[in-house]
Design an enzyme around this catalytic site. Structure first.
Site, short mmCIF file in Angstrom:
data_model
loop_
_atom_site.label_atom_id
_atom_site.label_comp_id
_atom_site.label_asym_id
_atom_site.label_seq_id
_atom_site.Cartn_x
_atom_site.Cartn_y
_atom_site.Cartn_z
N LYS A 1 -70.01 45.11 -7.87
CA LYS A 1 -69.82 43.56 -8.38
C LYS A 1 -69.58 42.84 -7.20
CE LYS A 1 -64.89 44.59 -8.27
NZ LYS A 1 -63.68 44.76 -9.23
N PRO A 2 -70.02 41.35 -7.35
CA PRO A 2 -69.96 40.33 -6.07
C PRO A 2 -68.72 40.70 -5.21
CG PRO A 2 -70.66 39.40 -7.88
CD PRO A 2 -70.25 40.82 -8.28
N ASP B 1 -68.48 50.73 -9.40
CA ASP B 1 -67.69 49.36 -9.63
C ASP B 1 -68.70 48.29 -8.41
OD1 ASP B 1 -65.85 47.81 -10.48
OD2 ASP B 1 -64.66 48.10 -8.69
N ASP C 1 -65.75 49.56 -0.90
CA ASP C 1 -64.85 50.09 -1.85
C ASP C 1 -65.73 50.95 -2.96
OD1 ASP C 1 -62.54 48.61 -4.33
OD2 ASP C 1 -62.61 50.63 -3.62
N GLY D 1 -55.78 43.85 -3.40
CA GLY D 1 -56.55 44.22 -4.51
C GLY D 1 -55.96 45.14 -5.55
N GLY D 2 -56.37 45.79 -6.24
CA GLY D 2 -55.72 46.48 -7.22
C GLY D 2 -55.59 47.64 -6.71
N MET D 3 -56.02 48.35 -5.40
CA MET D 3 -55.92 49.51 -4.83
C MET D 3 -55.00 49.34 -3.52
SD MET D 3 -56.93 51.93 -6.41
CE MET D 3 -56.59 53.18 -5.27
N GLU E 1 -53.28 46.57 -0.28
CA GLU E 1 -53.40 45.36 0.61
C GLU E 1 -54.41 45.74 1.96
OE1 GLU E 1 -49.11 45.08 1.30
OE2 GLU E 1 -49.14 43.32 -0.09
N LYS F 1 -56.76 49.37 4.65
CA LYS F 1 -56.43 49.30 3.30
C LYS F 1 -55.13 50.04 2.98
CE LYS F 1 -59.16 49.04 -0.08
NZ LYS F 1 -60.30 49.28 -1.01
#
Length: 839
Positions: free
Chosen positions: A142-143, A140, A158, A27-29, A31, A47
């Site tokens: 979200k699904p 943040d 997250d 993801g953006g933050m 692996e 992460k």
């Protein structure tokens, strides 16, 4: 095999104690990898922040913020964070591994019915309520950030975008951060555009209500399979959030309760003042709807003609319908509406009045209705997730039975604290009400709980009569009450029965492991157990005499049962405090504490108290990494153990990790709101962070509760000196002498305040008095005194003595302001190195 680059992480490579098994996402933050914790033999999710962006200070700050925010939370619907660390320049976050699918994956692969939708939303709201109570917002929701285990359990992931509601000094404030983000390209706006609140999308300050809005978006999407605000670009999506209203749920979904649409649209109100003001308010409405629907299902099942052949015959004769569960059709405004079979039965009974059967059916329906009204209606019952067990009354004030009444209360607190879904008030706050007449509602409000447990103990020879009751503090109604007549030898059995009764009446759904922890017995010997209770009774007095009597009783318990892990843990705690408080030479007390702390873990490695005891010993022994590992393990095993949060908070302050220290301190305070020691720790944490005004505020609050609490006077003298308020500092030092008398500790404090105020002659006169005293002098007190006098050579002599004596206060060396005049000296840096402080 160790690795050097995050981009090369493959099976078999290791980050510290974590061995990589496979990559499971990105993801953006960073692996995400499935890894094995080789210390505890468990699978974890790692992460990892890629090396090519680890130098980006902003992204690293957000990654660290995720760790700090999430690790401060402990809730069954929030992903558990184990550790944030770095290895060979690679930063990583270790968390529990969840086997399941994200809500996004479920939405894409299968249908989610209304019951599952409500259940998922309730669990997300419950997680948000816990985060908001801890002062953290997610920002943040979200699904993609909601994981659903195979058993339906929800985990919110997250917290990388989480923001403290009360940012510590030096952090970017909410308005500045939001505006900064809005000035970047649209794709970099904090949060995912379609799920952002209007205030978040427009760059304004956000609070808990922004998470409520985002959950409303997710709820809308679960029901309709589409997002309420869309656009071809991010900017168009933001415009829709700010200016447009979502299409009615009814346009996409048929046969749903209208209440769900009201809840969604209240959550999606553009004006945050018109929205649910907290996740708790939203949670209550979701649960009320869930209960109403469950009631309707039960009503339909109970009234179903399949349960009564005669009724089935009558209905078939009346309407020729082929099944009891088939919906009847009513017409309203020319439109056909489905009606449940229960409603159909009730209408037909009313219309045809079929004699005795009709009357009986009405009685059944009324009975169910009254049951629902009195026991399930949302106005009468909300989810209970917090409880306080007050000290049981020793009827007759028998001094020989006092430890029993206290012990029963404390054991119930310890048992119930094993339940992760419950907030259980710690002993020191609950015991504030010992011997007092109470107003349950006032107590509940002060402690922040919904339920109060009280009881009475009568001992007649070897016979015990124990009464216990549980009260809903909101309306003063009794939820449960029972009396037990047992032999003293059966005390543990009674306590297990009471714990199970309480859990059952609170409607807690326990796993097998949780039920075992609730009723766990640490010794089968009744005599050993009573000695342990006496030990804890005397330990709670926090005096030199009390500690010595506690040691005697813990040793008696161990002599009877050498495998009694809790008794060893109590012994370790007592020796630690004897040395830490200056009642005993640390060189004598700490080795005994260390031995006693290691024993219980050989017996029971899952005992949170034992891990906390060992952490405290390692802390005093300057094994910093070992101490943190044990603190975290204790909290992982029992998140309700206030002492573990307290000690960990102090440890974090010593490590100059002040923001984390404040969060842990606040968690301890939430669990033990009336504990003077925990409040004193909050003052100490602010003192270590050099936030002196906040420290003064904390200590003044303590003195309002207890004007004779010595620690508050001690610390106020220190803080006033550092702020140049010398008159006040000397006054506080004198109060300590009035309370405790003249001894090396109180006199050295007074001399230090004189020295800092410029009255060095008076200070030296007192110094000579201190040196002539034959009592034990904590070396670190002398270090501070000589530093205040400007005598660096003597200060360093005493620093060496403190090092050799393993002075417990030396652990604060890095953060004590009184040491500032010594820090530039190479000898000071050498001492930090010898004490194993992280460089």
């Amino acid at each position: 095999m160790a690795n050097e680059k995050a981009d090369n992480l493959v099976e078999g490579y290791s980050l510290g104690y974590y061995r990589i098994l496979k990559k499971i996402g990105a993801g953006g933050m960073g692996e995400v990898y499935l890894a094995e914790d080789t210390r505890l033999n468990r699978k974890v999710a790692l992460k990892v922040l890629p090396e090519n962006i680890s130098a980006d200070k902003e992204r690293l700050r957000r990654f660290e913020q995720e760790a700090f925010a999430a690790s401060a939370l402990n809730h069954p619907n929030i992903l558990t964070i184990y550790e944030f660390g770095a290895e060979n320049g690679t930063h990583f976050l270790a968390s529990e591994f969840i086997k399941g699918a994200t809500l996004r994956e479920k939405l894409q692969s299968q249908s989610i019915d209304l019951a599952e939708t409500l259940n998922t939303a309730i669990q997300i709201a419950s997680a948000l309520q816990a985060a908001h109570d801890a002062g953290i917002i997610h920002r943040d929701i979200k699904p993609e950030n909601v994981m659903i285990r195979d058993d339906g359990y929800v985990k919110v992931l997250d917290f990388g975008l989480a923001k403290l509601l009360e940012p510590p000094t030096g952090w970017l404030n909410a308005d500045e951060e939001a505006q900064t983000q809005m000035q970047t390209q649209a794709g970099m706006i904090m949060g995912t555009a379609a799920y952002m609140s209007p205030e978040q999308a427009s760059g304004k300050a956000v609070d808990a209500r922004t998470d409520v809005f985002s959950l409303g978006v997710v709820l809308y999407e679960m029901l309709t399979r589409r997002q309420p605000f869309t656009g071809e670009t991010i900017i168009q999506t933001i415009v829709a959030i700010l200016e447009k209203e979502p299409l009615p749920v009814s346009q996409f979904v048929k046969d749903y309760p209208s209440e769900i649409e009201r809840i969604i649209f209240k959550s999606l109100a553009k004006n945050k003042d018109e929205r649910y003001q907290s996740a708790k308010d939203l949670l209550m409405d979701l649960k009320s709807l869930q209960k109403r629907l469950e009631f309707e299902v039960e009503l339909e099942r109970t009234a179903s003609p399949n349960n009564n052949a005669e009724a089935q015959t009558q209905i078939l004769e009346t309407d020729k319908l082929t099944g009891a569960t088939k919906a009847a059709i009513s017409t309203k405004d020319g439109i056909a509406h489905p009606t449940s079979s229960a409603e159909y039965v009730a209408r037909e009974i009313k219309q045809h009045k079929r004699g005795l059967l009709a009357a009986l059916s009405i009685v059944i329906l009324l009975g169910i209705g009254f049951t629902y009204f009195f026991y399930y209606a949302p106005s009468k019952k909300t989810s209970i997730n917090s409880v306080a067990v007050l000290p049981f009354v020793n009827v007759g004030n028998d001094p020989n039975a006092e430890y029993l009444s206290d012990g029963i209360s404390e054991s119930l607190i310890n048992s119930l604290s094993q339940l992760p879904q419950m907030k259980v008030i710690a002993r020191s706050s609950a015991f504030t009400y010992k011997g007092k007449e109470i107003d349950p509602q006032e107590v509940a409000k002060t402690l922040g709980v919904q339920v109060i447990v009280t009881g009475r103990v009568i001992q007649r020879g070897d016979n015990l009569q124990i009464s216990a009751e549980m009260m809903n503090a909101n309306d003063r109604t009794q939820i449960w009450g029972e009396q037990f007549n047992r032999k003293a030898a059966d005390l543990q059995t009674v306590q297990s029965e009471i714990s199970k009764e309480i859990a059952g009446k609170l409607r807690l759904k326990l796993t097998g492991e949780e039920e075992n922890r609730l009723t766990k017995r640490y010794t089968d010997n009744a005599e050993a157990y009573q000695f342990y209770l006496k030990g804890r009774y005397y330990w709670g007095k926090e005096s030199e005499e009390g500690f010595k009597k506690a040691i005697e009783n813990f040793n008696q318990a161990i002599a009877i049962d050498p495998h009694y892990a809790l008794a060893y843990s109590g012994l370790a705690d007592t020796y630690s405090l004897l040395g830490d408080y200056g009642y005993s030479d640390p060189k004598e007390a700490f080795p005994k504490a260390k031995f006693a702390a290691q024993k219980p873990l050989e017996i029971d490695n899952t005992l949170a108290e034992a891990h906390a005891s060992l952490a405290k010993v390692k802390d005093l022994d300057w094994d910093w990494s070992g101490a943190e590992r044990e603190y975290k393990r204790a909290i992982e095993l029992n998140a309700n153990y206030a002492a573990a949060h307290l000690y960990y908070s102090s440890y974090l302050g010593k490590m100059e990790r002040h923001d984390e220290a404040i969060l842990e301190g606040k968690r301890a305070e939430e669990l033990d709101p009336l504990s003077l020691s925990i409040k004193a720790n909050m003052g100490l944490v602010y003192f270590m962070a050099r936030r002196y005004d906040q420290a003064i505020e904390e200590y003044q609050k303590i003195l309002e509760m207890d004007s004779n609490f010595n620690t508050a006077h001690f610390m106020l003298a220190y803080v006033y000196s550092l702020k140049g308020m010398y008159k006040e500092a000397i006054a506080e030092s004198q109060k300590i002498i009035d309370l405790e008398g003249s001894n090396p500790i109180t006199l050295s404090l007074l001399a230090q305040t004189y020295a800092l105020s410029g009255k060095k002659d008076e200070a030296r006169t007192i110094l000579n008095q201190v040196k002539s005293n034959k009592e034990y002098i904590p070396p670190n007190d002398m270090v501070q005194l000589y530093a205040a006098l400007g005598d660096k050579e003597e200060a360093f002599k005493w620093l060496q003595k403190a090092y050799e004596a393993r002075d417990g206060q030396l652990g604060y060396l890095k953060v004590l302001p009184f040491m500032d005049s010594l820090r530039s000296d190479p000898r000071f840096q050498d001492l930090l190195r010898r004490m194993n402080f992280p460089q």
